[in-house]
Every structure is written in C-alpha cells, then in structure tokens.
Design a protein around this motif. Structure first.
Motif, short mmCIF file in Angstrom:
data_model
loop_
_atom_site.label_atom_id
_atom_site.label_comp_id
_atom_site.label_asym_id
_atom_site.label_seq_id
_atom_site.Cartn_x
_atom_site.Cartn_y
_atom_site.Cartn_z
N GLN A 170 1.75 2.06 -3.52
CA GLN A 170 0.71 2.41 -4.35
C GLN A 170 0.35 3.82 -4.31
O GLN A 170 0.50 4.56 -3.10
CB GLN A 170 -0.57 1.56 -4.13
CG GLN A 170 -0.31 -0.24 -4.25
CD GLN A 170 -0.05 -0.40 -5.68
OE1 GLN A 170 -0.64 0.41 -6.67
NE2 GLN A 170 0.47 -1.47 -6.06
N ASP B 184 0.86 -1.25 0.08
CA ASP B 184 0.07 -0.10 -0.01
C ASP B 184 0.86 1.45 -0.02
O ASP B 184 0.60 2.20 -0.73
CB ASP B 184 -0.83 -0.04 1.23
CG ASP B 184 -1.92 -0.99 1.11
OD1 ASP B 184 -2.25 -1.33 -0.04
OD2 ASP B 184 -2.67 -1.49 2.07
N ARG B 185 2.04 1.19 0.74
CA ARG B 185 2.67 2.37 0.74
C ARG B 185 3.52 2.63 -0.71
O ARG B 185 3.78 3.83 -0.72
CB ARG B 185 3.88 2.13 1.99
CG ARG B 185 3.65 2.28 3.20
CD ARG B 185 4.82 2.31 4.06
NE ARG B 185 5.64 1.20 4.08
CZ ARG B 185 5.51 0.07 4.90
NH1 ARG B 185 4.81 0.03 5.69
NH2 ARG B 185 6.44 -1.00 4.80
N ILE C 261 -1.72 7.14 -3.74
CA ILE C 261 -2.69 7.53 -2.68
C ILE C 261 -3.79 8.09 -3.48
O ILE C 261 -3.43 9.47 -3.63
CB ILE C 261 -2.10 8.23 -1.40
CG1 ILE C 261 -1.07 7.26 -0.87
CG2 ILE C 261 -3.28 8.43 -0.53
CD1 ILE C 261 -0.59 8.10 0.47
N SER C 262 -4.91 7.51 -4.00
CA SER C 262 -5.71 8.17 -4.90
C SER C 262 -7.10 7.63 -4.71
O SER C 262 -7.06 6.41 -4.29
CB SER C 262 -5.16 7.99 -6.13
OG SER C 262 -5.39 6.92 -6.66
N ARG D 247 -9.65 2.50 -5.05
CA ARG D 247 -9.41 3.43 -4.12
C ARG D 247 -8.44 3.03 -3.33
O ARG D 247 -8.41 1.91 -2.76
CB ARG D 247 -10.71 3.71 -3.43
CG ARG D 247 -10.50 4.70 -2.01
CD ARG D 247 -11.77 5.03 -1.20
NE ARG D 247 -12.27 3.78 -1.20
CZ ARG D 247 -12.19 3.18 -0.14
NH1 ARG D 247 -11.33 3.40 0.69
NH2 ARG D 247 -12.66 1.96 0.42
N SER D 248 -7.34 3.79 -2.85
CA SER D 248 -6.29 3.35 -2.01
C SER D 248 -6.78 3.35 -0.64
O SER D 248 -7.90 3.92 -0.21
CB SER D 248 -5.16 4.49 -1.93
OG SER D 248 -4.38 4.47 -0.92
N ASN D 249 -5.94 2.49 0.04
CA ASN D 249 -6.50 2.01 1.42
C ASN D 249 -6.49 3.40 2.57
O ASN D 249 -6.63 3.38 3.51
CB ASN D 249 -5.85 1.04 2.23
CG ASN D 249 -6.42 -0.48 1.51
OD1 ASN D 249 -7.47 -0.44 1.09
ND2 ASN D 249 -5.53 -1.45 1.53
#
Length: 258
Positions: A118, A115-116, A120-121, A147-149
């Motif tokens: 990816q 996630d880090r 952030i959007s 959608r980003s977590n």
C-alpha cells in the motif's frame, strides 16, 4: 662339415590378450555405473515409500486420536473406557490453541505484507478542539483518505516509521480583519526532541483590506524532504483562533516518494 648358422625365427606376439583386457575393463566400468545408478534409484524409491508410510501412520494416529476423543465425549463411554480422557481432551485443547495462534500469526503477516504494497501516505483535515490559541494545530482522519500504518499520528504530529524521501504539504485557511498588523504566517516544523524544532516550510499572507468582518484567505505549503525513521512533523500558525476549519479549507498530509 660346417653348417651355416640360422637364427631362430621369433614367435609372433599375440594381440588377443590386450583386447580381452580392454573388453573386460569396459564391461566392469559399465557394470559399476549401472550398479551405482540402480543403488541411487532404489534409495529414492525407498525414501518415497518411507515418506508415504510415515504419512499413512500419521493419518492413522490422527484417526485413532479423533476416535478416542469421540469416545471421551460420550458420558457412557468415558467411565467404562480405560482411556485417559482428561489427557486426550487437554491435548485437543492445546491443538486448538496452537491452531489459533498460527492463524493469528498468518493473518498478521498477510496484513503486514499488504501494508508494504500500500502507498505510504496520510491526509488529515483540520480539527478545532479549543477556542484558545494552541502551539500545534490538531487534525483528524477521514474515511476517503485512509492513513498508512507506517505513518502514525499523535498530538497534532505525523510520525514516519520508515525512512525515506517524503513530500509534505499543508493548507491553512484563516479569517483576517482589515486591522493592520503583522502578516499571518503558517509554519511546518520538523520535531527534534533533543534540540530545537527545525523549520521546514514557511508561508505568509498579509491581512485583507476588505471591510468584511471575516475575509477568508489561505496559504498552501509543500516540499520534498529526507526523513529518518521516527521523525515527526507538525504545523503551527501565528494565531490558531483565526483558522477556518470548514471542509476542504484546512488540511495536512504527506506521502513517501521512495
């Protein structure tokens, strides 16, 4: 008769003793250094042997444990054996539970690490959930724009879980009639629970003069804002009943710049 005085000739000083002492000191120094190096190397060798022996003992214990577990699983061997099969099976079950927990923690860590990396959007499209006017427009996710977590969505509002500088945008398409009136306005607000919501962006469009029953128009907004962790943003319009929810017409999103 007086004989002339002649002083005794001094004996020559021997230089062999200092040289022997120097040689002895050099030899002693070399011997001490060699002994120190030998001690260090022997300690390293002994440590390696101990590690290897400990590993072999550990493997042997694991092998014995598996052999005991195998015997306990046999009905004819469990009763005739002096082994505490209940304790052995309980230990095996505990190991399985611990292994499952470690695997779960590792998977969670890998997911967070991914996630880090990816972006952030979040990109959402309009969702019509009521025929009555609403104070906050509602949205839904799409498969082509995950959608980003680190950005959550609830009740029509996007919430950032990581502070930074974000680009926020929205487009709202709406139907207007030739009837005169106030311009159709689209707002993007920063939700502040402890005070009044702060207006970030505002766009207006006048009503169409067309004779058509529904003249489709749209207003697009976008801007860069510094957001704190936990800040929420949402979109509002003057009349939500006139919003057009056809694909690609109405959307709302944001992404982190840095």
């Amino acid at each position: 008769m007086n004989e002339p005085y002649s002083p005794t000739t001094p004996r020559p000083i021997s230089t062999s003793s200092p040289n022997i002492m120097k040689i002895f000191m050099c030899f002693l120094t070399v011997l001490i250094i060699a002994q120190t190096i030998g001690t260090v190397l022997y300690s390293l060798y002994l440590q390696m042997k101990l590690d290897k022996l400990e590993q072999e003992l550990s493997l042997q214990e694991d092998y014995l444990f598996l052999r005991r577990l195998q015997k306990c699983q046999k009905p004819e061997g469990a009763g005739a054996s002096l082994l505490d099969c209940k304790e052995i099976i309980k230990r095996f079950q505990d190991l399985l539970v611990k292994d499952a927990e470690v695997s779960k923690d590792s998977a969670t860590f890998e997911m967070q690490k991914d996630d880090r990396h990816q972006p952030i959007s979040a990109h959402l499209v309009g969702l019509k959930n009521s025929t009555k006017p609403v104070s906050v427009l509602h949205w839904q996710e799409t498969g082509y724009a995950p959608r980003s977590n680190l950005i959550s969505y609830t009740g029509g509002k996007l919430k950032v879980n990581e502070a930074g500088r974000y680009y926020i945008y929205s487009q709202v398409s709406f139907c207007t009639t030739p009837a005169p009136g106030a311009p159709y306005t689209v707002f993007i607000y920063l939700n502040l629970p402890s005070e009044f919501d702060r207006l970030l962006l505002k766009g207006q469009d006048t009503h169409s003069t067309s004779s058509a029953y529904c003249a489709l128009q749209s207003t697009h907004l976008g801007g860069v804002f510094e957001l704190r962790q936990g800040d929420m943003v949402f979109v509002n319009v003057t009349d939500s009943t006139k919003v057009n929810y056809d694909p690609g017409n109405t959307y709302f999103g944001m992404f982190k710049l840095y």
